[in-house]
Design a protein around this motif. Structure first.
Motif, PDB file in Angstrom:
ATOM      1  N   LYS A   1       0.826  -1.211   0.000  1.00  0.00           N
ATOM      2  CA  LYS A   1       0.000   0.000   0.000  1.00  0.00           C
ATOM      3  C   LYS A   1       0.862   1.263   0.000  1.00  0.00           C
ATOM      4  O   LYS A   1       0.549   2.237  -0.691  1.00  0.00           O
ATOM      5  N   MET A   2       1.946   1.238   0.771  1.00  0.00           N
ATOM      6  CA  MET A   2       2.818   2.405   0.824  1.00  0.00           C
ATOM      7  C   MET A   2       3.480   2.653  -0.529  1.00  0.00           C
ATOM      8  O   MET A   2       3.618   3.800  -0.955  1.00  0.00           O
ATOM      9  N   ARG A   3       3.884   1.574  -1.206  1.00  0.00           N
ATOM     10  CA  ARG A   3       4.482   1.734  -2.528  1.00  0.00           C
ATOM     11  C   ARG A   3       3.474   2.287  -3.527  1.00  0.00           C
ATOM     12  O   ARG A   3       3.809   3.138  -4.357  1.00  0.00           O
ATOM     13  N   GLU A   4       2.234   1.805  -3.460  1.00  0.00           N
ATOM     14  CA  GLU A   4       1.200   2.312  -4.369  1.00  0.00           C
ATOM     15  C   GLU A   4       0.953   3.794  -4.134  1.00  0.00           C
ATOM     16  O   GLU A   4       0.823   4.568  -5.076  1.00  0.00           O
ATOM     17  N   ARG A   5       0.897   4.197  -2.874  1.00  0.00           N
ATOM     18  CA  ARG A   5       0.691   5.615  -2.563  1.00  0.00           C
ATOM     19  C   ARG A   5       1.849   6.453  -3.076  1.00  0.00           C
ATOM     20  O   ARG A   5       1.652   7.540  -3.615  1.00  0.00           O
ATOM     21  N   ALA A   6       3.070   5.951  -2.888  1.00  0.00           N
ATOM     22  CA  ALA A   6       4.241   6.694  -3.348  1.00  0.00           C
ATOM     23  C   ALA A   6       4.229   6.823  -4.870  1.00  0.00           C
ATOM     24  O   ALA A   6       4.579   7.879  -5.411  1.00  0.00           O
ATOM     25  N   GLU A   7       3.813   5.768  -5.557  1.00  0.00           N
ATOM     26  CA  GLU A   7       3.746   5.828  -7.019  1.00  0.00           C
ATOM     27  C   GLU A   7       2.692   6.820  -7.480  1.00  0.00           C
ATOM     28  O   GLU A   7       2.922   7.582  -8.416  1.00  0.00           O
ATOM     29  N   THR A   8       1.530   6.821  -6.831  1.00  0.00           N
ATOM     30  CA  THR A   8       0.477   7.746  -7.250  1.00  0.00           C
ATOM     31  C   THR A   8       0.867   9.190  -6.942  1.00  0.00           C
ATOM     32  O   THR A   8       0.572  10.086  -7.729  1.00  0.00           O
ATOM     33  N   GLN A   9       1.533   9.410  -5.826  1.00  0.00           N
ATOM     34  CA  GLN A   9       1.970  10.766  -5.502  1.00  0.00           C
ATOM     35  C   GLN A   9       3.043  11.236  -6.468  1.00  0.00           C
ATOM     36  O   GLN A   9       3.060  12.387  -6.880  1.00  0.00           O
ATOM     37  N   ALA A  10       3.931  10.340  -6.848  1.00  0.00           N
ATOM     38  CA  ALA A  10       4.976  10.703  -7.810  1.00  0.00           C
ATOM     39  C   ALA A  10       4.356  10.996  -9.167  1.00  0.00           C
ATOM     40  O   ALA A  10       4.791  11.905  -9.876  1.00  0.00           O
ATOM     41  N   ALA A  11       3.326  10.251  -9.533  1.00  0.00           N
ATOM     42  CA  ALA A  11       2.670  10.473 -10.810  1.00  0.00           C
ATOM     43  C   ALA A  11       1.914  11.800 -10.815  1.00  0.00           C
ATOM     44  O   ALA A  11       1.914  12.513 -11.823  1.00  0.00           O
ATOM     45  N   THR A  12       1.277  12.160  -9.723  1.00  0.00           N
ATOM     46  CA  THR A  12       0.526  13.416  -9.675  1.00  0.00           C
ATOM     47  C   THR A  12       1.458  14.619  -9.637  1.00  0.00           C
ATOM     48  O   THR A  12       1.134  15.664 -10.198  1.00  0.00           O
TER      49      THR A  12
ATOM     50  N   ALA B   1       4.387  14.689 -11.063  1.00  0.00           N
ATOM     51  CA  ALA B   1       5.090  14.730 -12.338  1.00  0.00           C
ATOM     52  C   ALA B   1       4.200  15.270 -13.461  1.00  0.00           C
ATOM     53  O   ALA B   1       4.704  15.697 -14.492  1.00  0.00           O
ATOM     54  N   GLU B   2       2.891  15.265 -13.281  1.00  0.00           N
ATOM     55  CA  GLU B   2       1.979  15.764 -14.307  1.00  0.00           C
ATOM     56  C   GLU B   2       2.139  17.263 -14.461  1.00  0.00           C
ATOM     57  O   GLU B   2       2.233  17.993 -13.476  1.00  0.00           O
ATOM     58  N   PRO B   3       2.155  17.739 -15.691  1.00  0.00           N
ATOM     59  CA  PRO B   3       2.261  19.197 -15.886  1.00  0.00           C
ATOM     60  C   PRO B   3       0.961  19.879 -15.468  1.00  0.00           C
ATOM     61  O   PRO B   3      -0.127  19.445 -15.816  1.00  0.00           O
ATOM     62  N   SER B   4       1.078  20.925 -14.711  1.00  0.00           N
ATOM     63  CA  SER B   4      -0.106  21.658 -14.254  1.00  0.00           C
ATOM     64  C   SER B   4      -0.166  23.024 -14.931  1.00  0.00           C
ATOM     65  O   SER B   4      -0.602  23.991 -14.332  1.00  0.00           O
ATOM     66  N   GLY B   5       0.288  23.125 -16.160  1.00  0.00           N
ATOM     67  CA  GLY B   5       0.308  24.390 -16.892  1.00  0.00           C
ATOM     68  C   GLY B   5      -1.075  24.884 -17.247  1.00  0.00           C
ATOM     69  O   GLY B   5      -1.303  26.074 -17.403  1.00  0.00           O
ATOM     70  N   GLU B   6      -2.042  24.016 -17.404  1.00  0.00           N
ATOM     71  CA  GLU B   6      -3.400  24.433 -17.767  1.00  0.00           C
ATOM     72  C   GLU B   6      -4.037  25.284 -16.691  1.00  0.00           C
ATOM     73  O   GLU B   6      -4.727  26.238 -16.967  1.00  0.00           O
ATOM     74  N   GLN B   7      -3.808  24.961 -15.447  1.00  0.00           N
ATOM     75  CA  GLN B   7      -4.421  25.705 -14.362  1.00  0.00           C
ATOM     76  C   GLN B   7      -3.827  27.106 -14.245  1.00  0.00           C
ATOM     77  O   GLN B   7      -4.516  28.068 -13.943  1.00  0.00           O
ATOM     78  N   ASP B   8      -2.528  27.251 -14.505  1.00  0.00           N
ATOM     79  CA  ASP B   8      -1.888  28.535 -14.371  1.00  0.00           C
ATOM     80  C   ASP B   8      -2.164  29.445 -15.578  1.00  0.00           C
ATOM     81  O   ASP B   8      -2.162  30.663 -15.447  1.00  0.00           O
ATOM     82  N   ALA B   9      -2.403  28.877 -16.749  1.00  0.00           N
ATOM     83  CA  ALA B   9      -2.596  29.672 -17.961  1.00  0.00           C
ATOM     84  C   ALA B   9      -3.960  30.346 -18.006  1.00  0.00           C
ATOM     85  O   ALA B   9      -4.101  31.445 -18.535  1.00  0.00           O
ATOM     86  N   SER B  10      -4.974  29.736 -17.464  1.00  0.00           N
ATOM     87  CA  SER B  10      -6.311  30.316 -17.559  1.00  0.00           C
ATOM     88  C   SER B  10      -6.581  31.212 -16.353  1.00  0.00           C
ATOM     89  O   SER B  10      -6.454  30.795 -15.212  1.00  0.00           O
ATOM     90  N   PRO B  11      -6.952  32.463 -16.581  1.00  0.00           N
ATOM     91  CA  PRO B  11      -7.224  33.370 -15.458  1.00  0.00           C
ATOM     92  C   PRO B  11      -8.581  33.020 -14.817  1.00  0.00           C
ATOM     93  O   PRO B  11      -9.515  32.620 -15.488  1.00  0.00           O
ATOM     94  N   SER B  12      -8.642  33.176 -13.558  1.00  0.00           N
ATOM     95  CA  SER B  12      -9.886  32.897 -12.858  1.00  0.00           C
ATOM     96  C   SER B  12     -10.811  34.106 -12.946  1.00  0.00           C
ATOM     97  O   SER B  12     -10.346  35.231 -13.117  1.00  0.00           O
ATOM     98  N   PRO B  13     -12.116  33.902 -12.815  1.00  0.00           N
ATOM     99  CA  PRO B  13     -13.060  35.039 -12.905  1.00  0.00           C
ATOM    100  C   PRO B  13     -12.836  36.069 -11.806  1.00  0.00           C
ATOM    101  O   PRO B  13     -13.147  37.235 -11.983  1.00  0.00           O
ATOM    102  N   ALA B  14     -12.325  35.691 -10.694  1.00  0.00           N
ATOM    103  CA  ALA B  14     -12.147  36.631  -9.587  1.00  0.00           C
ATOM    104  C   ALA B  14     -11.029  37.627  -9.885  1.00  0.00           C
ATOM    105  O   ALA B  14     -11.016  38.729  -9.367  1.00  0.00           O
ATOM    106  N   GLN B  15     -10.067  37.268 -10.746  1.00  0.00           N
ATOM    107  CA  GLN B  15      -8.964  38.154 -11.053  1.00  0.00           C
ATOM    108  C   GLN B  15      -9.337  39.191 -12.100  1.00  0.00           C
ATOM    109  O   GLN B  15      -8.683  40.186 -12.260  1.00  0.00           O
TER     110      GLN B  15
END
Length: 75
Positions: free
Chosen positions: A47-58, A60-74
């Motif tokens: 279980k610990m190895r599975e958690r470590a793998e999923t955390q490493a995968a998350t 490692a994923e590029p999160s550029g989409e969230q930063d590129a789009s401005p939020s309505p509050a801004q």
């Protein structure tokens, strides 16, 4: 009797006293307990190895989409 450095007679652990069932070859519950503990440990490690793998995968994923789009509050 006091032990000296040169006389190692009697140094060491004592042997475990066997129960009557153990002496008669009936086996002990200790072996089953060790097996159960080993199984639990293996499951926990898996279980610990599975958690470590999923955390490493998350991470490692590029999160550029969230930063590129401005939020309505801004706006």
């Amino acid at each position: 009797m006091a032990k000296s450095r040169n006389n190692l007679l009697g140094v060491g652990g004592q042997r475990k006293k066997l129960s009557r069932a153990d002496q008669q070859g009936a086996g002990s519950a200790r072996v089953a307990d060790r097996k159960a503990a080993e199984d639990k440990k293996q499951e926990l490690v898996r279980k610990m190895r599975e958690r470590a793998e999923t955390q490493a995968a998350t991470t490692a994923e590029p999160s550029g989409e969230q930063d590129a789009s401005p939020s309505p509050a801004q706006s």
